[in-house]
Design an enzyme around this catalytic site. Sequence first.
Site, PDB file in Angstrom:
ATOM      1  CG  ASN A  19      31.906  -8.897   6.749  1.00 56.85           C
ATOM      2  OD1 ASN A  19      32.357  -8.946   5.615  1.00 56.85           O
ATOM      3  ND2 ASN A  19      32.478  -8.188   7.707  1.00 56.85           N
TER       4      ASN A  19
ATOM      5  CG  ASN B   6     -20.710   9.884 -10.430  1.00 58.45           C
ATOM      6  OD1 ASN B   6     -19.934  10.343  -9.603  1.00 58.45           O
ATOM      7  ND2 ASN B   6     -21.610   8.947 -10.124  1.00 58.45           N
TER       8      ASN B   6
ATOM      9  CG  HIS C 221     -18.285   4.626  -3.392  1.00 52.62           C
ATOM     10  ND1 HIS C 221     -18.400   5.784  -2.668  1.00 52.62           N
ATOM     11  CD2 HIS C 221     -19.327   4.634  -4.248  1.00 52.62           C
ATOM     12  CE1 HIS C 221     -19.454   6.457  -3.052  1.00 52.62           C
ATOM     13  NE2 HIS C 221     -20.040   5.784  -3.997  1.00 52.62           N
TER      14      HIS C 221
ATOM     15  N   GLY D  43      41.028 -16.402  -4.057  1.00 54.24           N
ATOM     16  CA  GLY D  43      41.396 -15.294  -3.194  1.00 54.24           C
ATOM     17  C   GLY D  43      41.303 -13.954  -3.895  1.00 54.24           C
TER      18      GLY D  43
END
Length: 457
Positions: free
Chosen positions: A196, A345, A331, A45
């Site tokens: 809860n 590049n 890309h 408790g």
Amino acid sequence: MIAWPVAAARAAGASQVVVVEGPDRPLTPALDDEVTVAVQEKPLGTADAVKAAAAHIGREDTVIVLNGDHPLIQPETLAGLAEDHVRSGAAATLATAVLDDPRGYGRVVRAPDGTVERVVETKAPGDATELELRIREISTGIFAFEGGALLAALDEVRSDNAQGELYLPDVLRIMRSHERSVRAHEIHDASELGVNDRVGLAAVTAAAQRRIHERHMLAGVTIVDPAATVIDVDVVIGQDTLIAPFTSLHGATEIGAGASVGPVTTVIDSRIGNGASIVHSYLTGADVGEGVSVGPFAYLRPGALLRKGSKAGTFVEIKNSDIGEGSKVPHLSYIGDTDIGEGTNIGAGTITANYDGANKHRTSIGSGAFVSVDTMFVAPVSLGDGAYTGAGSVITDDVPPGALGIARARQRNVEGYGERRNQRKLESRDGGDSGKNVPEGGASDSSDTRQSTPSSS
């Protein structure tokens, strides 16, 4: 869950924070070294839990007790409770709230003089009467105590209730029996109450997120759609940055001023510099410099460092690599364990094959270099400053500065091939041999320049 009330207690000015947990100590990994841990050996408790921490309670102390499932409790609330308690001279002060639906909470029973007479638990049938269940004022589970009065009352708590537990609110009744006053301190923000169940967890999560959003927006951050944005509490965002919808920012992420993040972007434990743009991408453990462009559909993994003005474009994955200032990977490329100089590049379809099946190796690409499309670097290998690669090359040897590296089969054109092939098709339909439809010119020769099977990882 536990980190939030601990942080609130510290911000409220607590000189010591004690966390009570079970013998398996499941909370310890979430606590730092400044937190004192007390162990409740058996779950007997809430009063027994506080008693487990008795060694850390001084008789002259003002002791605040709160549940660990109150993540949204505010430092101002705790400080206000402590101040009200000290000012009143009471043995205990209980933080209460008035709810439209008080189910699941202990009810506060007031004495005729307005002080707190007792708290009635409602955990099991028989704990509270029908009349007591109609009370809307509830105990929040947050208390302020005089240390000595608390220690004395804990020794008198008994388990004569439906649950057979030692309830902490019973100390209030015990204190009153010793003619000590127990007062109430009302909390008006219901979001500060405990969790809860999963429904309650979702509710406090939404409330916490709303507070986080408001803090950033008041500091000059634009969040286009707060309902579609997730931001962790420790995330730092600079002024005039825009957060587009369906963006999630987590962990120790820091974003500079004037940046743009999203839409549909996840950032975890990463740094994003001033003026950077991140679109439709996923970043974890990355460092994105000032004015960098990322995405759409880029994946930056731990150790990815993109310096000022560089770019990681569409369907680009970068891991443990340093992309120099102004360099671009526009890309369809994988860059892993690579160092790229300034102003270089990287053409579409470039792959750095960094893994030989046993070990990782690095690729070095210099400044001002030009990597043509569909180039594969088989690490360890280097491309010097100002060097070039031919499209479709597999670079297995170092390319000196200013040189052109070409590693591919030489093209050969077979004259009249189309006409002869079409003629064979006609003959096949007229009953000719259709099993010998082999292109003229034979197979192309190829040489194995390195006995390995490169891969990217």
